[in-house]
Design a protein around this motif. Structure first.
Motif, PDB file in Angstrom:
ATOM      1  N   THR A 121       8.705   3.664  10.989  1.00 23.40           N
ATOM      2  CA  THR A 121       7.741   3.103  10.179  1.00 23.40           C
ATOM      3  C   THR A 121       7.245   3.945   8.921  1.00 23.40           C
ATOM      4  N   ARG A 124      10.089   4.322   7.087  1.00 22.89           N
ATOM      5  CA  ARG A 124      10.308   2.504   5.718  1.00 22.89           C
ATOM      6  C   ARG A 124       9.294   2.681   4.356  1.00 22.89           C
ATOM      7  N   ILE A 125       7.922   3.369   4.854  1.00 26.09           N
ATOM      8  CA  ILE A 125       6.906   3.107   4.259  1.00 26.09           C
ATOM      9  C   ILE A 125       6.460   3.775   2.817  1.00 26.09           C
ATOM     10  N   ASP A 127       9.938   4.984   1.735  1.00 25.85           N
ATOM     11  CA  ASP A 127      10.390   4.057   0.880  1.00 25.85           C
ATOM     12  C   ASP A 127      10.448   3.205  -0.067  1.00 25.85           C
ATOM     13  N   TRP A 128       9.223   2.438   0.693  1.00 25.06           N
ATOM     14  CA  TRP A 128       9.002   1.288   0.204  1.00 25.06           C
ATOM     15  C   TRP A 128       7.924   1.278  -1.356  1.00 25.06           C
ATOM     16  N   TYR A 129       7.142   2.771  -0.970  1.00 22.66           N
ATOM     17  CA  TYR A 129       6.355   3.767  -1.852  1.00 22.66           C
ATOM     18  C   TYR A 129       7.254   3.980  -2.960  1.00 22.66           C
ATOM     19  N   GLY A 130       9.271   4.097  -2.692  1.00 19.53           N
ATOM     20  CA  GLY A 130       9.494   5.469  -3.250  1.00 19.53           C
ATOM     21  C   GLY A 130       9.253   6.706  -3.241  1.00 19.53           C
ATOM     22  N   SER A 155      15.856   2.378   5.690  1.00 15.01           N
ATOM     23  CA  SER A 155      15.333   3.091   4.720  1.00 15.01           C
ATOM     24  C   SER A 155      15.723   4.447   4.760  1.00 15.01           C
ATOM     25  N   ARG A 158      17.654   6.671   2.457  1.00 12.14           N
ATOM     26  CA  ARG A 158      17.356   6.955   1.203  1.00 12.14           C
ATOM     27  C   ARG A 158      16.364   7.907   1.284  1.00 12.14           C
ATOM     28  N   ALA A 237       0.600   4.256   5.458  1.00 14.51           N
ATOM     29  CA  ALA A 237       0.405   3.077   4.313  1.00 14.51           C
ATOM     30  C   ALA A 237      -0.476   2.808   3.455  1.00 14.51           C
ATOM     31  N   ASP A 241      -0.490   3.898  -0.468  1.00 15.18           N
ATOM     32  CA  ASP A 241      -0.809   2.274  -1.528  1.00 15.18           C
ATOM     33  C   ASP A 241      -2.358   2.924  -2.349  1.00 15.18           C
TER      34      ASP A 241
ATOM     35  N   HIS B 188      -2.909  -4.855  -6.419  1.00 16.78           N
ATOM     36  CA  HIS B 188      -3.820  -3.633  -6.647  1.00 16.78           C
ATOM     37  C   HIS B 188      -4.302  -4.344  -8.491  1.00 16.78           C
ATOM     38  N   SER B 224       7.914   1.064  -5.344  1.00 15.99           N
ATOM     39  CA  SER B 224       8.918   0.941  -6.820  1.00 15.99           C
ATOM     40  C   SER B 224       9.601   1.529  -5.929  1.00 15.99           C
ATOM     41  N   GLY B 225       9.982   1.729  -4.518  1.00 17.81           N
ATOM     42  CA  GLY B 225      11.545   2.111  -3.568  1.00 17.81           C
ATOM     43  C   GLY B 225      11.961   1.468  -4.086  1.00 17.81           C
ATOM     44  N   ALA B 227      12.982  -0.155  -0.633  1.00 14.71           N
ATOM     45  CA  ALA B 227      12.878  -0.307   1.221  1.00 14.71           C
ATOM     46  C   ALA B 227      12.980  -2.023   0.734  1.00 14.71           C
ATOM     47  N   LEU B 230       8.139  -4.583   4.200  1.00 13.68           N
ATOM     48  CA  LEU B 230       7.069  -3.749   4.784  1.00 13.68           C
ATOM     49  C   LEU B 230       7.240  -4.105   7.083  1.00 13.68           C
ATOM     50  N   ILE B 238      -2.454  -2.695   4.870  1.00 12.26           N
ATOM     51  CA  ILE B 238      -1.901  -2.366   3.599  1.00 12.26           C
ATOM     52  C   ILE B 238      -3.313  -3.477   2.920  1.00 12.26           C
TER      53      ILE B 238
END
Lengths: 248, 248
Positions: A121, A124-125, A127-130, A155, A158, A237, A241, B188, B224-225, B227, B230, B238
């Protein structure tokens, strides 16, 4: 045809010992298999049903590795999923490479996060936030555990990761180390953060005594209820964020 | 003494069918058992080791229900934990009560969240942020599933919940319904939110077609990634954190 030996081989990869010995792991399900086919991981063997091949014709055309056409029943007999009507891939591990401190990027470091679901998890987080780089203590769950791969939802392909002595890495890198505590600075009141390391501790023990002195910024997620703590992936997460809101 | 019949009875509670029939469930491990002893749940039977009783003398003195002194081995034979050296409690369920719209409070509604681990984690998040009311669609995981109880880390004792037809509830309540989408307003950039319902959808299908038209505010967690999405518990956390920042 799916031989008895192949079945036996894939089944050994359910165990960490054999994954390490062979330097291979497996993953299953359409999404994960498509993500790994679209990555720089080397696929050793692909088991795919007619259905998977038909609905992913283009991807299959560019696939050059070994392929076995199998039935849903065969897939389910070798994998971990109760139900799998698509595909399973046997994939070569990447070696454990140390990486230099990335510039202007947040790096997540895990101090003995043991649960594979939590690790997957968190990947994956990230990867979501780059977030592209992860550091793991030696006792952190194994990246190639099927539950990690599954929870990461593709994810894992990556991110770059390194298993090693976190204290040594922290000593070499010159950057802030952010750690989550119950008595740190309220993250809703931060008005600036700098790229650095976000250190998350073990599920029950938190950040270890060895690493605690290296934390430069103690952070707290404010809560008004009665739960004593948050799950480590949840806390990761929320912190990511809040960092992302501040442009990191 | 732990009789064969008691062992058999507790083992039936591993199954939802028997939990519903008996209107009882079980939980295990020191933290969960202590939390339930400190709550308004009625304990039917407590199995406790010498160790648990010695380290929780005060709590034990005020306990008036049925008590069986057991060994670690006996505990492990009736529960789900691989290792349990403390206690296991058989507890009476609470009836499924509808509650009126709470004033000035955020309510979390789950639209077919099926994974017990996700449900338990969301209950823990709610409790962290002081959210006391939860609405569940009929197809949401069962509150009393041992995995839900375990993942909630005791927080299940502090929330009120109602299983029912979410569309009917939403139609009766006059409040905003916030839903997480990939193309909503960036959380945000919100500068104000009002108390209402935070609606979270199913793990793979998201918010159902029936409920989607009732969402008044589409929200998006910016990433910004790469995935695609979430996990639902992560997204809930979040969103709750962003609401809490705005005083809701």
């Amino acid at each position: 045809m799916l031989s008895k030996n192949t079945v036996k081989f894939i089944k050994t990869l359910h165990q960490k010992k054999y994954r390490n010995l062979e330097q291979k792991f497996f993953l299953e399900g359409e999404k994960s298999v498509l993500e790994v086919m679209d990555s720089d991981f080397k696929i050793e063997l692909l088991l795919a049903t007619d259905q998977f091949m038909e609905s992913n014709e283009e991807t299959m055309q560019s696939y050059r590795g070994e392929l076995l056409n199998v039935t849903q029943k065969q897939l389910e007999s070798v994998g971990q999923f109760q139900s799998n009507d698509s595909a399973l891939a046997v994939v070569c591990m990447k070696p454990n490479h140390y990486f230099d401190q990335p510039q202007d990027e947040l790096v997540i470091a895990l101090d003995d996060v043991r649960d594979p679901g939590n690790l997957g998890t968190i990947i994956r987080i990230a990867d979501w936030y780059g977030i592209k780089h992860l550091l793991f203590s030696e006792q952190t769950a194994e990246f190639y555990n099927p539950k990690v791969i599954q929870a990461s939802m593709g994810s894992f392909t990556r991110v770059k990761f390194y298993y090693g002595d976190l204290a040594k890495v922290f000593a070499q890198w010159e950057c802030p180390v952010y750690g989550a505590y119950l008595d740190g600075e309220n993250i809703h009141q931060l008005d600036q953060v700098n790229p650095g390391i976000l250190l998350m501790g073990n599920e029950s023990k938190g950040i270890s005594e060895e690493l605690a002195p290296m934390v430069t910024n103690k952070l707290t997620i404010p809560g008004s209820g009665n739960a004593e703590s948050l799950n480590v992936a949840i806390a990761t997460a929320i912190l990511c964020d809040n960092f992302s809101r501040l442009g990191v």
